[in-house]
Design a protein around this motif. Structure first.
Motif, PDB file in Angstrom:
ATOM      1  N   LEU A 193       0.822  -1.204   0.000  1.00 12.65           N
ATOM      2  CA  LEU A 193       0.000   0.000   0.000  1.00 12.65           C
ATOM      3  C   LEU A 193       0.860   1.260   0.000  1.00 12.65           C
ATOM      4  CD1 LEU A 193      -2.542  -1.011   2.801  1.00 12.65           C
ATOM      5  CD2 LEU A 193      -2.935  -1.059   0.332  1.00 12.65           C
ATOM      6  N   GLY A 194       0.280   2.337  -0.507  1.00 11.12           N
ATOM      7  CA  GLY A 194       0.946   3.624  -0.479  1.00 11.12           C
ATOM      8  C   GLY A 194       0.065   4.678   0.165  1.00 11.12           C
ATOM      9  N   ALA A 195       0.696   5.693   0.727  1.00 15.54           N
ATOM     10  CA  ALA A 195      -0.030   6.810   1.342  1.00 15.54           C
ATOM     11  C   ALA A 195       0.529   8.113   0.788  1.00 15.54           C
ATOM     12  CB  ALA A 195       0.117   6.780   2.858  1.00 15.54           C
ATOM     13  N   PHE A 196      -0.378   8.936   0.256  1.00 15.29           N
ATOM     14  CA  PHE A 196       0.007  10.222  -0.305  1.00 15.29           C
ATOM     15  C   PHE A 196      -0.750  11.378   0.355  1.00 15.29           C
ATOM     16  CE2 PHE A 196       0.799   6.963  -3.430  1.00 15.29           C
ATOM     17  CZ  PHE A 196       2.104   7.225  -3.795  1.00 15.29           C
ATOM     18  N   ASP A 197      -1.588  11.049   1.344  1.00 17.59           N
ATOM     19  CA  ASP A 197      -2.282  12.079   2.111  1.00 17.59           C
ATOM     20  C   ASP A 197      -2.462  11.570   3.540  1.00 17.59           C
ATOM     21  OD1 ASP A 197      -4.783  10.572   2.336  1.00 17.59           O
ATOM     22  OD2 ASP A 197      -5.241  11.199   0.299  1.00 17.59           O
ATOM     23  N   PRO A 198      -2.765  12.470   4.480  1.00 14.29           N
ATOM     24  CA  PRO A 198      -2.864  12.067   5.889  1.00 14.29           C
ATOM     25  C   PRO A 198      -3.895  10.961   6.149  1.00 14.29           C
ATOM     26  CG  PRO A 198      -2.691  14.449   5.738  1.00 14.29           C
ATOM     27  CD  PRO A 198      -2.857  13.936   4.323  1.00 14.29           C
ATOM     28  N   GLU A 199      -4.996  10.940   5.387  1.00 17.85           N
ATOM     29  CA  GLU A 199      -6.011   9.903   5.599  1.00 17.85           C
ATOM     30  C   GLU A 199      -5.472   8.524   5.232  1.00 17.85           C
ATOM     31  OE1 GLU A 199      -6.649  12.797   3.792  1.00 17.85           O
ATOM     32  OE2 GLU A 199      -7.558  13.772   5.524  1.00 17.85           O
ATOM     33  N   ASP A 200      -4.750   8.432   4.107  1.00 27.19           N
ATOM     34  CA  ASP A 200      -4.125   7.164   3.728  1.00 27.19           C
ATOM     35  C   ASP A 200      -3.093   6.744   4.771  1.00 27.19           C
ATOM     36  OD1 ASP A 200      -5.588   7.158   1.369  1.00 27.19           O
ATOM     37  OD2 ASP A 200      -3.905   7.826   0.118  1.00 27.19           O
TER      38      ASP A 200
END
Length: 157
Positions: free
Chosen positions: A18-25
């Motif tokens: 998985l990747g996160a590009f914003d605080p919610e992710d």
């Protein structure tokens, strides 16, 4: 009956990538990495590549078959890209025998997409990564294995 390590096929669950590009992710990645443990020697910062990485032993919170098979962990890579600077507190980086426990991963936004990724550790330790932009990935790199403690982590109030 011979005891063996659990496998992805046992639970019909795929490894996480998985990747996160914003605080919610990032909140999702934080919940998946809560209670991960890692030796301090499995922490790496490559300033030239602007990449900070941890090889963690992640508790499999997402495991739906935990009651049947018992608690499991999996080795995972937690990678933060676009890192400009790394700072830590409450960690003796000279003690190669130190085992750290990750409690949370959060993002403190700055100006124009910059900010800090904060890795909060048990025992009042923390790692702050100054980033140009938020980009964090979590990837399982081994098969699950039975948690050596045979227990699910808990956080008494």
């Amino acid at each position: 009956m011979t005891e063996r390590d659990a496998s992805f096929e046992d639970g019909r669950e795929a490894p996480i990538n998985l990747g996160a590009f914003d605080p919610e992710d990032l909140q999702i990645l934080s919940s998946l990495t809560q209670d991960a443990v890692f030796p301090i020697t499995e922490m790496s910062w490559r300033p030239g590549g602007r990449r900070f990485a941890l090889l963690i032993n992640r508790f499999r919170w997402e495991d739906a078959g935990r009651e049947r098979r018992g608690p499991e962990r999996v080795r995972s890579l937690l990678v933060v890209d676009n890192v400009l600077r790394v700072a830590s507190q409450g960690i003796d980086r000279d003690d190669a025998d130190t085992i750290l426990s990750l409690l949370s991963v959060t993002f403190v936004p700055g100006e124009e997409g910059t900010g800090h990724v904060l890795l909060t550790l048990a025992g009042d330790g923390a790692i702050r990564l100054d980033v140009e932009a938020l980009e964090v990935t979590l990837k399982d790199v081994t098969r699950p294995y039975r948690a050596p403690s045979k227990k699910t982590p808990s956080h008494p109030e």
